[in-house]
Design an enzyme around this catalytic site. Sequence first.
Site, PDB file in Angstrom:
ATOM      1  N   ARG A 188       2.419  34.677  -5.480  1.00  0.00           N
ATOM      2  CA  ARG A 188       3.801  34.253  -5.246  1.00  0.00           C
ATOM      3  C   ARG A 188       4.777  35.169  -5.984  1.00  0.00           C
ATOM      4  NH1 ARG A 188       0.880  29.594  -4.607  1.00  0.00           N
ATOM      5  NH2 ARG A 188       1.143  28.793  -2.476  1.00  0.00           N
TER       6      ARG A 188
ATOM      7  N   ASP B 133      -2.058  35.003  -0.596  1.00  0.00           N
ATOM      8  CA  ASP B 133      -1.436  33.757  -0.141  1.00  0.00           C
ATOM      9  C   ASP B 133      -0.521  34.090   1.026  1.00  0.00           C
ATOM     10  OD1 ASP B 133      -0.226  31.007  -0.199  1.00  0.00           O
ATOM     11  OD2 ASP B 133      -1.338  30.920  -2.085  1.00  0.00           O
TER      12      ASP B 133
ATOM     13  N   HIS C 103      -3.250  29.698   4.243  1.00  0.00           N
ATOM     14  CA  HIS C 103      -2.460  30.581   3.381  1.00  0.00           C
ATOM     15  C   HIS C 103      -2.637  32.031   3.845  1.00  0.00           C
ATOM     16  CE1 HIS C 103      -1.138  27.480   0.609  1.00  0.00           C
ATOM     17  NE2 HIS C 103      -2.361  26.995   0.612  1.00  0.00           N
TER      18      HIS C 103
ATOM     19  N   GLU D 257      -5.399  23.405   2.026  1.00  0.00           N
ATOM     20  CA  GLU D 257      -4.147  23.263   2.773  1.00  0.00           C
ATOM     21  C   GLU D 257      -4.147  24.040   4.082  1.00  0.00           C
ATOM     22  OE1 GLU D 257      -1.091  22.403  -0.930  1.00  0.00           O
ATOM     23  OE2 GLU D 257      -1.450  24.477  -0.361  1.00  0.00           O
TER      24      GLU D 257
END
Length: 711
Positions: free
Chosen positions: A176, A205, A279, A346
């Site tokens: 990030r 990611d 991701h 996720e």
Amino acid sequence: MSTAMTFFARSAFLAAAALLLCLAAPAGAQDAGISPAVIPAPLSVTAGAGAFRIDDATALVAPAGDAEAAAAARHLADLLRRTRGLDLPVAGAAGDGASAVVFRRGEAEADGYTLEISPDRAVVTANDAGGFLYGAVTLWQLATAQEGRGPTSLAAMRIVDAPRFGWRGLMLDSARHYQSPEFIKAFIDWMALHKLNVFHWHLTDDQSWRLEIKALPRLTEVGAWRVPAGAAAQADIDPATGRPRLHGGFYTHDEVREIVAWAAARNIVVVPEIDVPGHASAAIAAYPELGVTDAPGAAVPAVPADWGVYPALFNTEESTIAFFHQVLAEVIDLFPGTYVHLGGDEAVKDQWKASPRTQERMRELGVADEAALQSWFIGRMEQYLNQHGRRLIGWDEILEGGLAPNATVMSWRGVEGAVEAARLGHDTVLSPAPTFYLDNRQSAADGAPGRGFVVPMEALYTFDPTPESLTAEQAEHVLGVQANLWTEHMRDEARVEHQAYPRVAALAELAWSAPERMDWDDFRARLTPQLARYRTLGIDYAESALSPGPAPLPAQGERRHDHQMTLCSAGIALSLIDDAPLRGERASFLLDIMNPCWIYQAADLSDGVAFEAAVGQVPFNFQIGADIEKVRLRAPRTEAGELEVRIGGCEAEPALVIPLAEAAADHGVSVVRGRLPATPGVHDLCLTFTQAEVDPIWGLDWVRLSPAERR
């Protein structure tokens, strides 16, 4: 548990504890009242007579030919030079009658050591690199129990020590936000001083791909760079391209090898994370053929800058499996440790469900549903890793659809994933949110950017890493614990330090110390000299962690910041950093992005007040799926919107409405002003904004109420 996992075996601690307590002293000799200024707390401490003086004449002695002992001696010499200004020689033998710290090889468990301090010498006995290093670290902590430079004296004692868990981990998200290799090495240094031994490195990611893959150069040529969210970044035009300036970076093979070697010299294994099948946005932006190309809206034209959970998934074609085998081939070459982390978290299955080709692929493979398809994908990755002598670890979603045969589960959605994995006979690492997520605030008085939830240090310290629902046999599969630093809201390295420390000290004691040696009040006392060490070493810890409760509210007439007010709701509470200025300090805004609304408590309006508020806009860069329809928007009167102030409740008519046109034109923070009418008594104020669209979203930095005549 396989023999390959003995390094991480919890059972090793149980055997070590029994052996070491026998070695420590005769029954009853352990001094319950002895608590040296050491974090994490040692297994056994027995007081001696007299004291040992360390000065420039003290030699650090390692046996000739013992590279591990010599490395620990040099490490101790470096620490003492940096923190006490002592310049101690490292030698192969001590002179007659000379003061010495002696490292010698002897019986000890993995990473364990014995430290014996007498008036004429200190002796560290260990049987591996970790034990020598940790014995040196403990001796250094004793030498820095009191602040100051120059010679020091250590009370005579005998310490026998070994870790509770073999996996003592800390994760850093470099995807990030990018951190420099120099910072990564400093971060690893600080881990070693806390006897942590697993550096989990999150490298890919949606928002970036940070690891150079030479066979697939576009992963970093394209995937490592993005335009940050917000109007300020969009206005920052790169003259070389005429487009908004890209930010990012990546780690070359040479840099990775240097970092891995640096970590190994400090008894730390680096576990890389390459996230699949979700991701995936950055990789798909670089290589579009990896995506679910026949699903509506699946294209990723550029590396995105939103936070949250994107719908992008990798497809399940054999060509994509081969692509990631190429990736893993270079990962295995760069990272010699046992484990490779493959994420698995996720992965929203909407694209797979909407893709005719993916549905056809499921029929070809004979899998029942999309969860089983993810299990198949992860299983193909595991097969490749196992064929090359490595093991897979993933977040607890890898349990869904069937767990890969040899996989280890990192449980983040509570402890349930760990419990289920252990019951299935699989190893597990506990890393549950929110307790182990260090992007949460350290206290209610902490105004730093991050998640809005407060995780005080005590919550981490007192966590039970062996759930009662596990049998003794199942508990053997608990390899250890790990805390995570997700960096969505940590745009620079100083923020990483602030969020990590001093909570890492609590993590270290939970991971290392025997349960009977842990005591919160005693830990707090030992934390005082630890903070002094941080200051000496330049570690920027959060002082707010030391006062986890709410601070007294500022008096009326003083600025009251957002974190000193109360959120009206906590749907998705975040402390968001402003997107401007591009360089220098930025404000942060604590708000519920689903309902930006604040309560200013106990305002005395008896004589009316002058109202001031520092306001700013931040991009609504959050992937929250259909929940975006639930964001509460209040109808504006003007194009730019207004700040509304209500007295006594959020459903009352506004007592003050301040237009925001001038503030909206400022990328940074603006101060807006108005007057609240005289209203007898003390009242709570409800503060909200009006706006027609969710992006950008308004935030409050501070509010000040002053006597009505004051401007």
